[in-house]
Design an enzyme around this catalytic site. Structure first.
Site, PDB file in Angstrom:
ATOM      1  N   ASP A 257       0.860  -1.184   0.000  1.00 15.58           N
ATOM      2  CA  ASP A 257       0.000   0.000   0.000  1.00 15.58           C
ATOM      3  C   ASP A 257       0.894   1.231   0.000  1.00 15.58           C
ATOM      4  OD1 ASP A 257      -1.693  -2.167   0.617  1.00 15.58           O
ATOM      5  OD2 ASP A 257      -3.042  -0.892   1.782  1.00 15.58           O
TER       6      ASP A 257
ATOM      7  N   LYS B 291      -6.835   3.370  -3.694  1.00 16.20           N
ATOM      8  CA  LYS B 291      -7.277   3.376  -2.301  1.00 16.20           C
ATOM      9  C   LYS B 291      -7.485   4.806  -1.848  1.00 16.20           C
ATOM     10  CE  LYS B 291      -5.354   1.967   2.212  1.00 16.20           C
ATOM     11  NZ  LYS B 291      -4.283   1.222   2.903  1.00 16.20           N
TER      12      LYS B 291
ATOM     13  N   LYS C 229     -10.192   0.292  -2.817  1.00 18.24           N
ATOM     14  CA  LYS C 229     -10.144   0.069  -1.381  1.00 18.24           C
ATOM     15  C   LYS C 229     -10.433   1.357  -0.624  1.00 18.24           C
ATOM     16  CE  LYS C 229      -7.075  -1.313   2.421  1.00 18.24           C
ATOM     17  NZ  LYS C 229      -5.739  -1.795   2.822  1.00 18.24           N
TER      18      LYS C 229
END
Lengths: 319, 478
Positions: A155, A219, A255
């Site tokens: 991430d 995300k 996400k």
């Protein structure tokens, strides 16, 4: 969706220079904030009951990236988290496992061991999470470190300063470099920190920028700022992945992270997925929840559906 | 619809509303039988179930009601504005308290989804009463002179598409300005007006101030023609509106008409596409398109036509049609068999004239009156479906190349009630809006209503304004 639908080849051309990239991103259709939020709110009124609710709860559990990102994290805490990811509800083994555990790079090896053989992935935040304010070399070293320790997913945070300054190519190049550092071993989630991008137009541009650079997931946020995932910014990103696939054939995951705490909220997000991107995204390979406190509420609601009674926080594990 | 995530039914409970087997007319504060003893049945459009039997007003009943209203007018108009405001505020609060009951009732009687009655109709009904309650004691400052006077008895005839909301649009300003009311709801949707009669009693409204006469066109005609009616307000079809205008011509009655429409929804190539799609959906599929200001003509700039239509079709495929009492239903039933027949005929004519018809895969319930959301492309100004008001979930798509062409096409209609503009460019919104001959022009939104905003038409869409400060004028001697 630019006005004249470009082919995949033309999309490659848009990253030729800072100028072409800027023209492309600024040529994306605008976002009307009032309309976007109204749509997200109206989907939030869908009433999900009985069998649909049971399905949604299990699906949501399977999409959770069970996360601990504290300075005070210990190997013991990470091992406990791993155990919980594999068997979220020890009293009911039919409960699905979560999608992943998400930890800092130095905890990847511990986490990997804790979930070994379960299919639960290990995700790690890298690239000087959460501020992203470090030299590219440092960020890449951070990524390589996590990948070497066995991370299945990285991430990364984008350089919001560069993005807001309009240096889109710099952001793009950085994502490309990180993606390369991930190699084939790890999928890349690109975090925009939507709360800092401040406009919906910026969020749409960032989404396309991330996808062009090869993100496997886009995300919303780190969970470390005031405004994190909202129904509206997630809806917008779902539109972006839907449109990107329509143009390139490449599917990218979404996400939302931070601030999703209740089953009710999670189900609202699943409705957004279902009615915006479609059922192809209703799977933990394409949609995740970055949430640490959500899981327990999902488990309690699951127990309530099974037993008809609401048990309370002592009937699920603290972490 | 996605097969993986099927939403289980989520019906709103019917038990919150208690529908009596029969209802009378509401005259002088009492429910009474019709003079001729006639009754008619009202059915639920989604199931064809008979909901109740309702007294059918005739000419004699109209006369009784007008006399009651005339008698009540003396005292009601003499009350200080602040006193009238108290009653209106009380009605507004009771509407809020009973909003669930009224929403379920309206959905049963009209066929529209509970999502709309609950989230749009009822909040707006309460808002109109609150808004005009606020004006009741400030009429001297409304810009109509120092001491504007009420007109007297208002005869009001309302349609079936927003039964309770149209009642609120009519009754709230009439009462606030000191008039008394005889109102005839549509024959297919009389119930919420009768429940409103009960609310008037609950609020302690003096007898005769509001009278409700369920009935057919003959009762409406008798009401608008009654010599002791001072003001006529009508919302409905253009044909009936013309009839009323003829009746009222040459009398001292004041008249406002809110009639049909064929609204243009103009999408420029720089529009926020995703939100424009939502706006198009709201514009034509809200209340199954049974909205006079519906955006039933989509004018899309040629350069974004394919992209927009793809997005629109994809969006229409997610619309949920079915039981209107299900909280997840987006598209409910058509109000009556008669209306369904009209929609069906016009849609067939669209096909016959060469337009391309498209509907999403959509299962229609076996009982009740249903019509799938429908899109016509390759439509030209010469097609019937681009000219006639369909009053159903049918969208005609036309294209344009330049802003001038968009304006010319948008204005090329006998109607002029509403229009929409979708663009990210503020100066274009202002430039185009100034040239559109429509009473309401929405920009980057559609079908948004607010009691503070005046509403009304140009050309065959009628005249006069409802809502806002302008809405007071129609009920005052100015």
């Amino acid at each position: 969706m630019p006005t004249s639908a470009p082919t995949a080849h033309a999309l490659a051309d848009v990253t030729a220079s800072d100028g072409t990239l800027r023209r492309f991103l600024h040529g994306l259709p605008g976002v009307d904030a009032v309309g976007l939020e109204a749509r997200a709110a109206s989907l939030g009124t869908r009433s999900i009951k009985t069998t649909a609710k049971a399905y949604a709860i299990d699906l949501a559990i399977s999409m959770v990236d069970l996360t601990t990102l504290e300075g005070a994290d210990t190997p013991g805490k990470v091992r406990a988290l791993g155990a919980k990811a594999v068997h979220p509800d020890p009293t009911d083994r039919t409960t699905p496992a979560t999608a992943a555990v998400c930890v800092y790079p130095d905890m990847v090896a511990t986490a990997k061991e804790a979930v070994a053989g379960s299919g639960v992935k290990v995700a790690s935040v890298a690239t000087a999470f959460p501020a992203g304010r470090a030299a590219l070399d440092v960020k890449l070293a951070d990524v390589r470190d996590a990948v070497a320790a066995g991370a299945d997913e990285i991430d990364m945070v984008i350089d919001r300063g560069a993005f807001l300054a309009g240096k889109y190519l710099k952001v793009y190049d950085e994502i490309v470099a990180v993606k390369e550092a991930c190699g084939t071993a790890a999928r890349l989630k690109v975090i925009f920190e939507t709360g800092e991008l401040s406009t919906y137009d910026n969020i749409r541009r960032a989404s396309w920028l991330g996808m062009l650079a090869g993100a496997d997931f886009i995300k919303t946020s780190t969970g470390k700022v005031a405004v994190n995932a909202t129904p509206a910014n997630t809806l917008l990103m779902l539109e972006a992945v839907r449109d990107y696939r329509a143009q390139t054939g490449v599917q990218v995951g979404v996400k939302p992270a931070g601030g999703i705490r209740t089953t009710k909220d999670a189900i609202k997000f699943l409705v957004l997925v279902n009615e915006t991107a479609g059922e192809d995204w209703l799977d933990n390979h394409w949609f995740r929840f970055g949430a640490s406190s959500l899981l327990n509420d999902l488990l309690m609601q699951r127990q309530k559906l099974a037993t008809g009674r609401y048990s309370g926080p002592d009937y699920v594990t603290v972490d | 619809m996605a097969s993986a995530f099927e939403y289980a039914p989520a019906p709103e409970s019917r038990s919150v509303v208690d529908i009596a087997p029969s209802y009378g007319l509401f005259i002088d504060g009492e429910f009474v039988e019709a003079a001729e003893g006639k009754v008619f049945k009202t059915v639920s459009p989604s199931t064809e179930e008979v909901l109740s039997e309702v007294a059918q007003a005739g000419a004699e009943d109209v006369d009784r009601a007008v006399r009651a209203a005339r008698k009540a007018f003396e005292k009601w108009s003499a009350l200080p504005g602040s006193e009238r405001a108290k009653y209106l505020f009380r009605i507004a609060r009771i509407v809020q308290e009973r909003s669930r009951e009224l929403a379920v009732l309206e959905t049963l009687d009209n066929g529209k989804p509970i999502r709309e009655t609950r989230d749009a109709d009822l909040p707006l009904v309460a808002a109109h009463f609150f808004y005009y309650a606020g004006w009741a004691d400030k009429l001297d400052h409304a810009g109509f002179g120092a001491d504007p006077r009420p007109l007297g008895v208002a005869g009001q005839v309302i349609p079936w598409n927003f039964p309770l909301l149209m009642l609120a649009w009519k009754i709230a300003p009439a009462l606030a300005t000191g008039n008394t009311v005889v109102l005839k709801p549509a024959e297919t949707t009389p119930l919420s007006a009768l429940f409103f009669a009960d609310i008037c009693r609950q609020a302690g409204l003096p007898k005769g101030v509001v009278n409700i006469l369920p009935g057919y066109g003959d009762a409406g005609a008798a009401l608008t023609a009654h010599p002791d009616v001072n003001k006529v307000a009508f919302t409905g079809s253009t044909a009936v509106g013309k009839e009323i205008a003829r009746t009222v011509a040459g009398t001292s009655k004041k008249l406002t008409l809110e009639l049909g429409g064929k609204g243009a929804n103009i999408v420029f190539d720089d529009a926020p596409i995703d939100q424009a799609v939502e706006g198009i959906v709201t514009g034509i599929f809200f209340n199954q398109g049974q909205v006079c200001c519906a955006g039933s003509r989509l004018l899309v700039q040629e350069s974004v036509q394919d992209e927009l239509l793809d997005a629109l079709k994809r969006r229409l495929s997610t619309l949920r049609l079915g039981d209107p009492l299900d909280k997840n239903t987006d598209i409910g039933a058509i109000n009556s068999a008669e209306q369904l027949a009209r929609i069906t005929t016009l849609a067939e004519r669209g096909e016959a004239e060469g337009a391309e018809r498209w509907s999403p895969a959509c299962e229609l319930p076996s009982a009740g009156y249903w019509f799938a959301p429908t899109l016509f492309t390759n439509v030209t100004q010469a097609h019937t479906i681009a000219r006639d008001e369909i009053f159903g979930p049918v969208l005609s798509v036309l294209t344009f190349r330049t802003p001038d062409e968009a304006v010319a096409k948008a204005n090329n209609t006998q109607y002029g009630l509403s229009a929409g503009i979708w663009t990210e460019k503020g100066s274009r919104i202002l430039a185009v809006a100034n040239k559109l001959r429509a009473g309401v022009v929405w920009s980057n939104t559609f079908n948004k209503f607010d009691p503070t905003s005046p509403f009304g038409g140009y050309k065959e869409s009628g005249f006069g304004r409802e809502g806002g400060r302008h809405g007071l004028e129609a009920y005052l001697d100015v």
